[in-house]
Design a protein around this motif. Structure first.
Motif: not given
Length: 95
Positions: A80-81, A83-85, A20, A11-13, A15-17
């Motif tokens: 979303l995944r 974009a965030t991981a 997801y 996971v890179k983000d 809060s957004r993850y």
């Protein structure tokens, strides 16, 4: 024959993850998917494999797993995944 979607996630983000993680359960229902493992702690026994996040979902068949992955119900969550991981995902056939 059951099939298992197995995912290793970095996971890179966070809060957004989290968004997801809320989107996925409803997307599984139509395809008969259910979580077997969802982000619990892993314990390495051999080698250097130590996923930061690990998920395993059971489906009734490979076809149902593929249909879920490419479905309108999962598409927004999948985007979303992405974009965030960073993740690796496979389908393993059961016995």
């Amino acid at each position: 024959m059951s099939a298992y979607v197995i995912v290793q996630v970095d996971v890179k983000d966070p809060s957004r993850y989290d968004d997801y993680k809320k989107m996925v359960p409803p997307s599984l229902e139509k395809f008969g998917g259910r979580f077997l493992v969802r982000g619990g702690k892993t314990h390495t026994l051999e080698g250097g494999w130590a996923p930061k996040r690990f998920v395993m979902v059971e489906f009734p068949s490979v076809e149902q797993a593929r249909a879920w992955w490419d479905s309108p119900e999962y598409r927004a969550a999948r985007d979303l995944r992405w974009a965030t991981a960073e993740s690796q995902m496979i389908i393993a056939e059961g016995i």
